[in-house]
Design an enzyme around this catalytic site. Structure first.
Site: not given
Ligand code: KIV
Length: 278
Positions: A47-48, A86, A116, A118, A185
């Site tokens: 999602d960057s 993501d 993925k 978070e 991270e």
């Protein structure tokens, strides 16, 4: 360069055999194809993309539809690498049902192989339900960018005892829930070493030092394409923005001078036809 499909089993095999895993982000067909041809093990549609492709300040505005759009393109460009999508902000926080549905959309519509998420204990029921739906999950701990407002900025995580212990506990909890790998991270190298040694699943580091079982970078960062901000952990393997700027300046210059297009770039017409139309 490997030409075999990289799968969930390959992640676990790599950990067992102490074979480091390579991962890069990609967001479009052409880049994915280049990375795949170069032999990268895994491609993350992060999602960057909100920051490096769409120009947002952070990742919070990225939607499921954005993710699906880019996942589709990356999947089309990838033959061997494992593609991970993501789950964007709020797509796995509201309810278990919504989380499974959204993870399923990334698989069905985005054509990725895994998703993925978070977080740790705060999202563990949702992680369990997604895995129960037979969707492979990769965890993400440490500096989780979707929590930027809670962290008060993009800061290294796990530097004090309580925070470090929390990250270790979350890693063990995610492993127990069945995730096949965990991205760490921006955590201190010695913390990621402890976590990596405790886990039987691989850790993939970004700003987490050399002891992780694999590494991931944002492709725009490592190619020198995103100039807004370069984190300390990024190594630039190319300076594409400089190369592109040089190429564009050359193009503009040749247009102005009339040097482009040259004969080899133009199409001809039969003289007889030409006479009739003049
Ligand atoms: O969104 C992303 O690109 C990521 C990586 C930085 C791990 O989550």
């Amino acid at each position: 360069m490997s030409n075999k499909k990289f799968t969930v089993s390959s992640f676990l095999k790599a950990k067992k055999e102490n074979d480091k895993i390579s991962m890069l982000t990609a967001y479009d067909y052409s880049t994915a194809k280049v990375l795949d041809d170069a032999g990268v093990d895994s491609i993350l549609v992060g999602d960057s993309l909100g920051m490096v492709m769409l120009g947002y300040e952070n990742t919070l505005q990225v939607t499921m539809d954005d993710m699906i759009h880019h996942c589709k393109a990356v999947s089309r460009g990838t033959k061997n690498a494992m593609v991970i999508g993501d789950m964007p902000f709020l797509s796995y926080h509201v309810s278990v049902e919504e989380s499974v549905r959204n993870a399923g959309r990334l698989i069905q519509e985005g054509n990725v192989h895994a998703v993925k998420l978070e977080g740790g204990s705060n999202i563990i029921d949702n992680v369990r339900a997604i895995i129960k739906a037979q969707i492979p999950v990769i965890g993400h701990l440490g500096l989780t960018p979707q929590s930027v407002n809670m962290f008060g900025g993009f800061k290294v995580q796990g530097k004090n005892e309580q925070k470090a212990k929390q990250i270790i506990e979350d890693a063990l909890l995610l492993q127990e829930a069945g995730v096949f790998a965990i991205v760490l991270e921006c955590v201190p190298e010695k913390l990621s070493k402890i976590i990596t040694e405790k886990l039987t699943i691989p850790t993939i580091g970004i700003g987490a030092g050399k002891y992780c079982d694999g590494q991931v970078l944002v492709v725009q960062d490592m190619l020198g394409m995103y100039k807004n901000f370069t984190p300390k952990f990024v190594k630039q393997y190319a300076n594409l923005s400089e190369s592109i700027e040089g190429a564009v300046k050359g193009y503009i210059d040749e247009i102005k001078k009339g040097d482009f297009p040259a004969k080899e770039h133009t199409f001809s017409i039969n003289d007889e036809v030409l006479n009739k139309i003049q």
